[in-house]
Design a protein around this motif. Structure first.
Motif, PDB file in Angstrom:
ATOM      1  N   GLY A 179       0.814  -1.221   0.000  1.00 34.86           N
ATOM      2  CA  GLY A 179       0.000   0.000   0.000  1.00 34.86           C
ATOM      3  C   GLY A 179       0.832   1.248   0.000  1.00 34.86           C
ATOM      4  O   GLY A 179       0.725   2.058   0.898  1.00 34.86           O
ATOM      5  N   THR A 180       1.669   1.422  -0.976  1.00 35.35           N
ATOM      6  CA  THR A 180       2.577   2.566  -0.932  1.00 35.35           C
ATOM      7  C   THR A 180       2.019   3.811  -1.609  1.00 35.35           C
ATOM      8  O   THR A 180       2.370   4.902  -1.227  1.00 35.35           O
ATOM      9  CB  THR A 180       3.934   2.216  -1.565  1.00 35.35           C
ATOM     10  OG1 THR A 180       3.685   1.471  -2.728  1.00 35.35           O
ATOM     11  CG2 THR A 180       4.801   1.450  -0.599  1.00 35.35           C
ATOM     12  N   ASN A 200      -0.033  -3.570   5.451  1.00 37.16           N
ATOM     13  CA  ASN A 200      -0.771  -2.964   4.334  1.00 37.16           C
ATOM     14  C   ASN A 200      -2.174  -2.511   4.724  1.00 37.16           C
ATOM     15  O   ASN A 200      -2.605  -1.424   4.345  1.00 37.16           O
ATOM     16  CB  ASN A 200      -0.853  -3.942   3.154  1.00 37.16           C
ATOM     17  CG  ASN A 200       0.493  -4.157   2.498  1.00 37.16           C
ATOM     18  OD1 ASN A 200       1.301  -3.238   2.421  1.00 37.16           O
ATOM     19  ND2 ASN A 200       0.759  -5.373   2.052  1.00 37.16           N
ATOM     20  N   THR A 201      -2.879  -3.343   5.476  1.00 38.85           N
ATOM     21  CA  THR A 201      -4.259  -3.005   5.852  1.00 38.85           C
ATOM     22  C   THR A 201      -4.296  -1.693   6.626  1.00 38.85           C
ATOM     23  O   THR A 201      -5.040  -0.776   6.281  1.00 38.85           O
ATOM     24  CB  THR A 201      -4.864  -4.140   6.727  1.00 38.85           C
ATOM     25  OG1 THR A 201      -4.722  -5.363   6.020  1.00 38.85           O
ATOM     26  CG2 THR A 201      -6.321  -3.873   7.048  1.00 38.85           C
ATOM     27  N   ASN A 227      -4.901   7.206  16.151  1.00 37.36           N
ATOM     28  CA  ASN A 227      -3.885   6.345  16.768  1.00 37.36           C
ATOM     29  C   ASN A 227      -4.281   4.894  16.567  1.00 37.36           C
ATOM     30  O   ASN A 227      -5.464   4.584  16.428  1.00 37.36           O
ATOM     31  CB  ASN A 227      -3.765   6.640  18.263  1.00 37.36           C
ATOM     32  CG  ASN A 227      -3.003   7.913  18.529  1.00 37.36           C
ATOM     33  OD1 ASN A 227      -1.847   8.058  18.167  1.00 37.36           O
ATOM     34  ND2 ASN A 227      -3.678   8.877  19.148  1.00 37.36           N
ATOM     35  N   ILE A 228      -3.274   4.034  16.579  1.00 34.72           N
ATOM     36  CA  ILE A 228      -3.515   2.603  16.406  1.00 34.72           C
ATOM     37  C   ILE A 228      -3.026   1.848  17.624  1.00 34.72           C
ATOM     38  O   ILE A 228      -1.902   2.085  18.089  1.00 34.72           O
ATOM     39  CB  ILE A 228      -2.778   2.079  15.157  1.00 34.72           C
ATOM     40  CG1 ILE A 228      -3.357   2.730  13.894  1.00 34.72           C
ATOM     41  CG2 ILE A 228      -2.854   0.552  15.070  1.00 34.72           C
ATOM     42  CD1 ILE A 228      -2.521   2.518  12.649  1.00 34.72           C
ATOM     43  N   VAL A 229      -3.869   0.978  18.132  1.00 36.42           N
ATOM     44  CA  VAL A 229      -3.413   0.042  19.166  1.00 36.42           C
ATOM     45  C   VAL A 229      -3.598  -1.367  18.618  1.00 36.42           C
ATOM     46  O   VAL A 229      -4.657  -1.714  18.108  1.00 36.42           O
ATOM     47  CB  VAL A 229      -4.149   0.243  20.517  1.00 36.42           C
ATOM     48  CG1 VAL A 229      -5.654   0.095  20.406  1.00 36.42           C
ATOM     49  CG2 VAL A 229      -3.604  -0.737  21.571  1.00 36.42           C
ATOM     50  N   PRO A 257       5.263   1.001   5.435  1.00 38.89           N
ATOM     51  CA  PRO A 257       5.841   1.738   6.555  1.00 38.89           C
ATOM     52  C   PRO A 257       4.767   2.060   7.597  1.00 38.89           C
ATOM     53  O   PRO A 257       4.171   3.125   7.582  1.00 38.89           O
ATOM     54  CB  PRO A 257       6.373   3.014   5.894  1.00 38.89           C
ATOM     55  CG  PRO A 257       5.527   3.195   4.687  1.00 38.89           C
ATOM     56  CD  PRO A 257       5.080   1.836   4.234  1.00 38.89           C
ATOM     57  N   MET A 258       4.489   1.132   8.461  1.00 31.66           N
ATOM     58  CA  MET A 258       3.399   1.261   9.415  1.00 31.66           C
ATOM     59  C   MET A 258       3.852   0.854  10.816  1.00 31.66           C
ATOM     60  O   MET A 258       4.213  -0.303  11.028  1.00 31.66           O
ATOM     61  CB  MET A 258       2.240   0.360   8.941  1.00 31.66           C
ATOM     62  CG  MET A 258       1.142   0.102   9.950  1.00 31.66           C
ATOM     63  SD  MET A 258       0.525   1.552  10.797  1.00 31.66           S
ATOM     64  CE  MET A 258      -0.075   2.548   9.451  1.00 31.66           C
TER      65      MET A 258
END
Ligand code: PRP
Length: 182
Positions: free
Chosen positions: A75-76, A108-109, A126-128, A140-141
């Motif tokens: 997913g770039t 990617n997701t 934000n991601i947990v 790049p995640m």
């Protein structure tokens, strides 16, 4: 030992280990969102058990919403590689959004999802994640909060499946190779 336990090679994370860590991360999130009212988003289906435990350990007033997505390939460049099968019902403009995921693998997701949500002008995203497999990363995640960093093994339970099975296992186990190689 029940019928599901028999397919498990070893317990990677016990119910007790998970509960202790989820409580710690919930406390960190309470500090982050103090005085705010985040929209906490469950990414179906794998996150449902983690989500249910996490929100009950948080003391911050919050709102819930649910999304189902799947991702194709690296997913770039665009968000076109993300398929949304169930979208949010909440307008997130100006809101503090907390995405709750069970596992980050290629990344990617979440890379695509975060980009799509940011285009809706939230105050923050934000991601947990419960689990992170950094070895497998393509996009790049980096999640802001991670409960456990794990090796690249086939894990099931605590929401995670193999062919839709094992989601209701209360712990996280490594699946026997014979189960998915037959
Ligand atoms: C899993 C997980 C993430 C994604 C991570 O979902 O919940 O959404 O895969 O993989 P990635 O980092 O390589 O993109 P899955 O598609 O298995 O759906 P499910 O949660 O409904 O089981």
């Amino acid at each position: 030992m029940n019928v599901m336990d028999k397919s498990i090679e070893r317990v990677m994370l016990s119910e007790e280990q998970i509960a202790k860590r989820v409580k710690e991360v919930a406390a960190q999130l309470d500090r982050l969102y103090e005085g705010r009212r985040p929209l906490v988003v469950c990414i179906l289906k794998g996150s449902v058990v983690f989500f249910a435990d996490l929100i009950r350990h948080m003391t911050t007033p919050l709102e819930l919403d649910f999304m189902a997505v799947s991702s194709y390939g690296a997913g770039t460049e665009s968000t076109g590689r993300l398929k949304v099968t169930k979208d949010l019902t909440t307008d997130i403009a100006g809101r503090d959004v907390l995405i709750v995921e069970d596992i980050i693998d290629s990344g990617n997701t979440l890379y695509n999802l975060k980009k799509m949500l940011i285009s809706r002008a939230p105050a923050s995203v934000n991601i947990v994640t419960l689990l992170d497999k950094p070895e497998r990363r393509e996009a790049p995640m980096e999640p802001e909060y991670t409960c456990f960093v794990i090796e690249d093994e086939f894990v099931v339970g605590y929401g995670m499946d193999y062919a839709e099975e094992y989601r209701n296992l209360p712990y996280i186990g490594v699946l026997k190779r014979s189960v998915y190689e037959k």
